[in-house]
Design a protein around this motif. Structure first.
Motif, PDB file in Angstrom:
ATOM      1  N   ASP A  65       0.835  -1.213   0.000  1.00 36.42           N
ATOM      2  CA  ASP A  65       0.000   0.000   0.000  1.00 36.42           C
ATOM      3  C   ASP A  65       0.863   1.253   0.000  1.00 36.42           C
ATOM      4  N   GLU A  66       1.931   1.226   0.786  1.00 33.67           N
ATOM      5  CA  GLU A  66       2.833   2.381   0.855  1.00 33.67           C
ATOM      6  C   GLU A  66       3.514   2.633  -0.492  1.00 33.67           C
ATOM      7  N   HIS A  76       2.784   5.864  -2.919  1.00 35.08           N
ATOM      8  CA  HIS A  76       3.890   6.739  -3.335  1.00 35.08           C
ATOM      9  C   HIS A  76       3.769   7.086  -4.816  1.00 35.08           C
ATOM     10  N   PHE A  77       3.520   6.073  -5.636  1.00 36.52           N
ATOM     11  CA  PHE A  77       3.458   6.316  -7.076  1.00 36.52           C
ATOM     12  C   PHE A  77       2.158   6.990  -7.498  1.00 36.52           C
ATOM     13  N   VAL A  78       1.097   6.730  -6.793  1.00 42.51           N
ATOM     14  CA  VAL A  78      -0.173   7.387  -7.103  1.00 42.51           C
ATOM     15  C   VAL A  78      -0.074   8.882  -6.799  1.00 42.51           C
ATOM     16  N   GLN A  79       0.597   9.207  -5.715  1.00 41.21           N
ATOM     17  CA  GLN A  79       0.672  10.598  -5.277  1.00 41.21           C
ATOM     18  C   GLN A  79       1.824  11.364  -5.901  1.00 41.21           C
ATOM     19  N   ASN A  80       2.819  10.680  -6.430  1.00 40.20           N
ATOM     20  CA  ASN A  80       3.995  11.363  -6.936  1.00 40.20           C
ATOM     21  C   ASN A  80       3.978  11.389  -8.464  1.00 40.20           C
ATOM     22  N   GLU A  81       3.419  12.433  -8.997  1.00 38.23           N
ATOM     23  CA  GLU A  81       3.244  12.589 -10.447  1.00 38.23           C
ATOM     24  C   GLU A  81       4.583  12.617 -11.190  1.00 38.23           C
ATOM     25  N   VAL A  82       5.612  13.221 -10.583  1.00 33.19           N
ATOM     26  CA  VAL A  82       6.920  13.315 -11.229  1.00 33.19           C
ATOM     27  C   VAL A  82       7.512  11.919 -11.438  1.00 33.19           C
ATOM     28  N   ASP A  83       7.452  11.063 -10.411  1.00 30.65           N
ATOM     29  CA  ASP A  83       7.972   9.701 -10.555  1.00 30.65           C
ATOM     30  C   ASP A  83       7.225   8.938 -11.637  1.00 30.65           C
TER      31      ASP A  83
END
Length: 175
Positions: free
Chosen positions: A135-136, A140-147
Motif C-alpha cells: 500500500d505504501e 507513493h506512485f499514485v501521489q507522486n506525479e513526477v515519478d
C-alpha cells in the motif's frame, strides 16, 4: 580485465564451477548480500561487474574464451525499463529478474514471506506487514506525479531505442 580480476580475486572459490555475473559493485552491500545469500554455495562465485551491458559482455567473453575449463558463466540483470523485445533477444545465459530492481523482489509476496520468516517474523505478522508495504509503495506512485512521468518516459525511451537500433541494423545489413 574481468577475467584477470576473477582469476586473481581472493573471493573466487577454486572449487566453483559456476560464475554468476550481476549488476552492481562490491560497494553496494545490499545487492552483494542478497546475491551472496541467494547463491550461497562453494560451487558458485557471484561477481558484480557494473551495468547490464557489462554483465552481458562478461558472460559472453567468459563462456566463449573458456577462460577456465569446466566453469560456466551466467548473467543476471534487473528488468529496469527494458522492453520485452530487448529481453527476448538476449542470449540464453543472461537471465532477467522479473522486477525493475533487485530490491523489488521483496514486493513478490512469496519472497517477502520467506525472507520475513528467515528473520523470525510470524506468518500472521508478515501477511499484515506485506499489505502495508505494498500500500505504501502504491500510494507513493499514485501521489507522486513526477515519478510516474519519469517511469513512463524511461519506458518509452528504452522501447524506441531498441526499435531504432533494430531498424538501423536492418538497413545496414539488408540480408
Amino acid at each position: 580485465d574481468v577475467i584477470e580480476s576473477v582469476l586473481g580475486a581472493a573471493t573466487f572459490s577454486v572449487s566453483a564451477n559456476k560464475v554468476i555475473f550481476c549488476e552492481g559493485s562490491k560497494n553496494n552491500k545490499r545487492d552483494d548480500e542478497l546475491y551472496s545469500a541467494w547463491f550461497d554455495s562453494e560451487n558458485t562465485a557471484v561477481i558484480p561487474v557494473g551495468s547490464c551491458n557489462e554483465v552481458i559482455k562478461c558472460v559472453e567473453v567468459f563462456n566463449q574464451n573458456q577462460a577456465i575449463q569446466g566453469v560456466v558463466a551466467t548473467g543476471i540483470i534487473d528488468r529496469d525499463f527494458r522492453s520485452d523485445d530487448y529481453l527476448n533477444a538476449l542470449p540464453s545465459d543472461i537471465h532477467t529478474l522479473p522486477v525493475h530492481e533487485l530490491e523489488s523482489l521483496l514486493c513478490i509476496k512469496s519472497l517477502f514471506i520467506i525472507v520475513g520468516k528467515k528473520i523470525g517474523k510470524s506468518k500472521e505478522t508478515l501477511e499484515t506487514l506485506y499489505f502495508e508495504v505494498i500500500d505504501e509503495v502504491v500510494n507513493h506512485f499514485v501521489q507522486n506525479e513526477v515519478d510516474k512521468k519519469k517511469i513512463i518516459l524511461e519506458r518509452v525511451k528504452q522501447r524506441t531505442e531498441w526499435q531504432s537500433k533494430n531498424l538501423l541494423n536492418s538497413v545496414n545489413n539488408p540480408t
